[in-house]
Structure formats: C-alpha cells, structure tokens
Design a protein around this motif. Sequence first.
Motif, PDB file in Angstrom:
ATOM      1  N   TYR A  12      41.587  34.340  90.267  1.00  0.00           N
ATOM      2  CA  TYR A  12      41.248  33.002  89.084  1.00  0.00           C
ATOM      3  C   TYR A  12      40.649  34.011  88.877  1.00  0.00           C
ATOM      4  O   TYR A  12      40.847  33.437  87.891  1.00  0.00           O
ATOM      5  CB  TYR A  12      40.633  32.465  90.602  1.00  0.00           C
ATOM      6  N   ALA A  13      39.689  34.847  88.867  1.00  0.00           N
ATOM      7  CA  ALA A  13      38.968  35.153  87.726  1.00  0.00           C
ATOM      8  C   ALA A  13      39.691  36.260  86.858  1.00  0.00           C
ATOM      9  O   ALA A  13      39.121  36.728  85.316  1.00  0.00           O
ATOM     10  CB  ALA A  13      37.337  35.893  88.229  1.00  0.00           C
ATOM     11  N   GLN A  14      40.106  37.015  86.604  1.00  0.00           N
ATOM     12  CA  GLN A  14      41.108  38.166  86.437  1.00  0.00           C
ATOM     13  C   GLN A  14      42.597  37.545  85.571  1.00  0.00           C
ATOM     14  O   GLN A  14      42.944  38.491  85.052  1.00  0.00           O
ATOM     15  CB  GLN A  14      41.424  39.380  87.242  1.00  0.00           C
ATOM     16  N   PHE A  15      43.330  36.737  85.451  1.00  0.00           N
ATOM     17  CA  PHE A  15      43.899  36.198  84.612  1.00  0.00           C
ATOM     18  C   PHE A  15      45.174  36.353  85.423  1.00  0.00           C
ATOM     19  O   PHE A  15      46.367  36.174  85.192  1.00  0.00           O
ATOM     20  CB  PHE A  15      43.686  36.706  83.841  1.00  0.00           C
ATOM     21  N   THR A  16      44.882  37.312  87.241  1.00  0.00           N
ATOM     22  CA  THR A  16      46.439  37.638  87.689  1.00  0.00           C
ATOM     23  C   THR A  16      47.143  36.825  89.156  1.00  0.00           C
ATOM     24  O   THR A  16      47.386  36.499  89.615  1.00  0.00           O
ATOM     25  CB  THR A  16      45.858  38.355  87.911  1.00  0.00           C
ATOM     26  N   ALA A  17      46.271  35.446  89.052  1.00  0.00           N
ATOM     27  CA  ALA A  17      47.288  33.973  90.016  1.00  0.00           C
ATOM     28  C   ALA A  17      48.259  34.263  89.607  1.00  0.00           C
ATOM     29  O   ALA A  17      48.423  33.915  88.695  1.00  0.00           O
ATOM     30  CB  ALA A  17      45.684  33.182  90.053  1.00  0.00           C
ATOM     31  N   PRO A  18      49.393  33.693  90.798  1.00  0.00           N
ATOM     32  CA  PRO A  18      50.832  33.984  90.496  1.00  0.00           C
ATOM     33  C   PRO A  18      50.174  32.078  89.996  1.00  0.00           C
ATOM     34  O   PRO A  18      52.073  31.846  89.840  1.00  0.00           O
ATOM     35  CB  PRO A  18      51.271  34.006  91.801  1.00  0.00           C
ATOM     36  N   GLY A  19      49.586  31.318  90.822  1.00  0.00           N
ATOM     37  CA  GLY A  19      49.759  29.910  89.855  1.00  0.00           C
ATOM     38  C   GLY A  19      48.456  28.874  89.864  1.00  0.00           C
ATOM     39  O   GLY A  19      47.057  29.859  89.896  1.00  0.00           O
ATOM     40  N   PRO A  20      48.732  27.424  89.829  1.00  0.00           N
ATOM     41  CA  PRO A  20      47.260  27.251  89.466  1.00  0.00           C
ATOM     42  C   PRO A  20      46.446  26.836  91.043  1.00  0.00           C
ATOM     43  O   PRO A  20      47.245  27.536  92.253  1.00  0.00           O
ATOM     44  CB  PRO A  20      47.367  25.184  89.958  1.00  0.00           C
ATOM     45  N   VAL A  21      45.430  27.578  90.376  1.00  0.00           N
ATOM     46  CA  VAL A  21      44.418  27.988  91.515  1.00  0.00           C
ATOM     47  C   VAL A  21      43.316  26.253  91.541  1.00  0.00           C
ATOM     48  O   VAL A  21      42.781  25.643  92.349  1.00  0.00           O
ATOM     49  CB  VAL A  21      43.533  29.262  91.207  1.00  0.00           C
ATOM     50  N   VAL A  22      43.348  25.478  90.567  1.00  0.00           N
ATOM     51  CA  VAL A  22      42.233  24.764  91.200  1.00  0.00           C
ATOM     52  C   VAL A  22      42.787  23.701  89.953  1.00  0.00           C
ATOM     53  O   VAL A  22      43.529  23.625  88.838  1.00  0.00           O
ATOM     54  CB  VAL A  22      41.171  25.214  89.978  1.00  0.00           C
ATOM     55  N   GLN A  23      43.103  21.940  90.852  1.00  0.00           N
ATOM     56  CA  GLN A  23      43.638  21.374  89.684  1.00  0.00           C
ATOM     57  C   GLN A  23      42.252  20.497  89.661  1.00  0.00           C
ATOM     58  O   GLN A  23      41.758  19.766  90.673  1.00  0.00           O
ATOM     59  CB  GLN A  23      44.141  20.316  90.836  1.00  0.00           C
ATOM     60  N   ASP A  24      41.954  19.783  88.598  1.00  0.00           N
ATOM     61  CA  ASP A  24      41.364  18.701  88.000  1.00  0.00           C
ATOM     62  C   ASP A  24      41.981  17.738  87.046  1.00  0.00           C
ATOM     63  O   ASP A  24      42.668  17.539  86.011  1.00  0.00           O
ATOM     64  CB  ASP A  24      40.614  19.513  87.314  1.00  0.00           C
ATOM     65  N   GLY A  25      42.316  16.708  88.820  1.00  0.00           N
ATOM     66  CA  GLY A  25      43.639  15.598  87.356  1.00  0.00           C
ATOM     67  C   GLY A  25      44.298  15.350  87.701  1.00  0.00           C
ATOM     68  O   GLY A  25      45.368  16.474  88.061  1.00  0.00           O
ATOM     69  N   ASN A  26      44.958  15.763  86.415  1.00  0.00           N
ATOM     70  CA  ASN A  26      46.101  16.017  86.405  1.00  0.00           C
ATOM     71  C   ASN A  26      46.150  17.797  84.820  1.00  0.00           C
ATOM     72  O   ASN A  26      47.440  17.590  84.248  1.00  0.00           O
ATOM     73  CB  ASN A  26      47.357  15.044  84.849  1.00  0.00           C
ATOM     74  N   LEU A  27      45.547  18.214  85.448  1.00  0.00           N
ATOM     75  CA  LEU A  27      44.943  19.312  84.730  1.00  0.00           C
ATOM     76  C   LEU A  27      45.364  20.297  85.897  1.00  0.00           C
ATOM     77  O   LEU A  27      44.787  20.525  86.974  1.00  0.00           O
ATOM     78  CB  LEU A  27      43.664  19.810  83.323  1.00  0.00           C
ATOM     79  N   SER A  28      45.654  21.539  85.755  1.00  0.00           N
ATOM     80  CA  SER A  28      46.288  23.224  86.677  1.00  0.00           C
ATOM     81  C   SER A  28      45.502  23.830  85.879  1.00  0.00           C
ATOM     82  O   SER A  28      45.409  24.144  84.621  1.00  0.00           O
ATOM     83  CB  SER A  28      47.376  22.970  87.369  1.00  0.00           C
TER      84      SER A  28
END
Length: 340
Positions: free
Chosen positions: A216-232
């Motif tokens: 999550y810190a390095q732009f390498t997550a394969p998909g969303p890590v945090v969901q904030d309302g309708n924003l991923s």
Amino acid sequence: MASTLVILVLSIVALRHYHIGITMAQLDIGVNYGMVGDNLPSPATVVQLYKRYIIGKMRLYDPNPDVLNALRGSGIDVTLGIKNQDLPSIASSADAAKTWFDTNVQPYVSDINFQYITAGNEVVPGDLAQYVLLAMQNLQTTISNYKYTGLRVSTVVASSTLGSSYPPSSGVFTDIARADMIGIINFLSSTSSPLLVNAYPYFAYASDPTNVRLDYAQFTAPGPVVQDGNLSYSNLLDAIVDAFYWAMEKEGVSSVDVVVSESGWPSAGNGDFTTPQLAQTYNQNFVKKFLAKQATPKRPDHYLEGFIFAMFNEDQKPQGVEQNWGLFYPDGTPVYPVFS
C-alpha cells in the motif's frame, strides 16, 4: 526504460501542450535539489544532470544565485523557495516583498521558467506560521504589478498539518494549524494557486508496519486496500492527497489543487525499512504514476504534479535516514536506476 519513458512523456505533452514550462524534451516530473552537503557537484553540473535525465522540474529551497545562473536557458521549470527565516521580513510590507523579488527573481525571469514561489517550508504550525499568509499576499502584489500571470505563490506544508488521513474522508486540519491553514487556502483559492504538500508514505509504514501494508505504501498493491465510501485506494499517497482535499472542503474551499512537493523513500539508515530496492520500487512507481497522469480517486480529473525528494545523498544532514534520500551520489552516479 529511458526510451519507454520518453515515448510516454511525448504522448502526454502532446495532450497537454498548454501546461506551463514543459517542453518536448522533458519529463513532467520534479526532483528536489537540496544542497546540505560538502561534496556536491557544481550547480552547472547539476543542471546538466537534470537535462541528461530529462527531468523537467526542479524545486529549490532558497534562491541560490549560482544555481539560478546555471538554470538560465535550461528550460527547466523552477519552484523557488523563500527561506523560513526570511518570512517575517517579506511579511512586513509590500516593499520588502518587492525587494526580495527584485533581488532573487526579477534578474532571472526572462531566462528561467519560474512556476511557483513558496513562502516557507513546513512552518505551519509553528512560530513562523503567522507570517505565511502576509508574505504570500505581499509577493502576489509584486507579481500582479509585474503582470506575471504564469507565476503563482504558495507555501509548503507537511502531512502533519492533518489530524487524520485514515481513511481520507476523515482528513481535517489539526486545531493548532487550522486558523493559519484557513487563511492560506482561501488565499490560494482566490489566486487559483495550489497547495504544496510534502507527503511521505515511508514514514507511515516505518512507524507502523503492522497496520500499514508495504504494498500500500509502495504502489504495488494488486487491488484496493482501503475503501472509503464509494472511493477505493490502492496506494497511500493518493489517500494522503485526498485527505487534504477533504480537509480543505470542510473549511469551505473546494477549488484548490494539491502539488506533491516532496515524496520519496530512503535507501539506507533504518535497517530493512530502507534498502535500495525499496527506494527504487517507490520512486519508479511514483514516476510512472505522475507521468501517466494518474490523479486521485477523489479528483480523478485533476492534473497532479509531483516532486521526488531528493536529487542527492546529502552528507551534512544528520546521520541515518536523513542522509540517504538521494537518487544520485554526489559524483552523479545513480544510487539505483529510476530514469534509465
């Protein structure tokens, strides 16, 4: 890799030919040029290094005449900082601001692409915060009198001005920073200028690796890590930037953009948290994000600028992490490849 980046940036610039200061020979990415070292190359050599790696933007922390002279005719966009200790003087009167401008900007303005002048670096909150708005207003008066419509005034703040950025919609200015930030962001809104933010996912990860994922810190997550309302969110940098948008909106300001004025990852100084491989991964992905014009989930249609910290490892900073943010060693050799 260099040829791929050049092809990418040519396409981007063709689409955004109206962006101030960018030429067909430059990458639309910035690097901070710090000079806290006794073994750094000459300013002329540094400017040539920027041009060699087609780095299109430079951020300076103060108006060093040798650097400014070396930048003449370079085509590099320059963000020029005012020393924190000079803020009280510039805030004192429009005449003092004009004197500063006439000494440090006006002699070079026909030969250098000045993009932003920043009134202080990370002084909000603090004893000097009271001078930021007045300094910006006085400088804006000078710039308006000269009719330099392409030059904007701002300041640089740290992400610590936020009380929270997890999740982004909880972003709010801290009580101690709020009064100063309200004045600053209203000024920026009135002048169509962005807020410059130093944003470091590294510090969040290094301080809490249990709860802040490395990918999550390095732009390498394969998909969303945090969901904030309708924003991923799949990367922490986007979350930090959007937290500033939320904080400004909560103060009634929705028209101010954010520029990431510093971000990076140290290559040594803190054990396994700081390796050349981690630094390379972060900064390469940072470059890819900004060259691809990937904005944030909250404002996906807004152009987002970014600067890497920093050009060199600086040996007169405190030992450890502080000395190891550089993309290059003082001899001009890359610490790890980012642009080639």
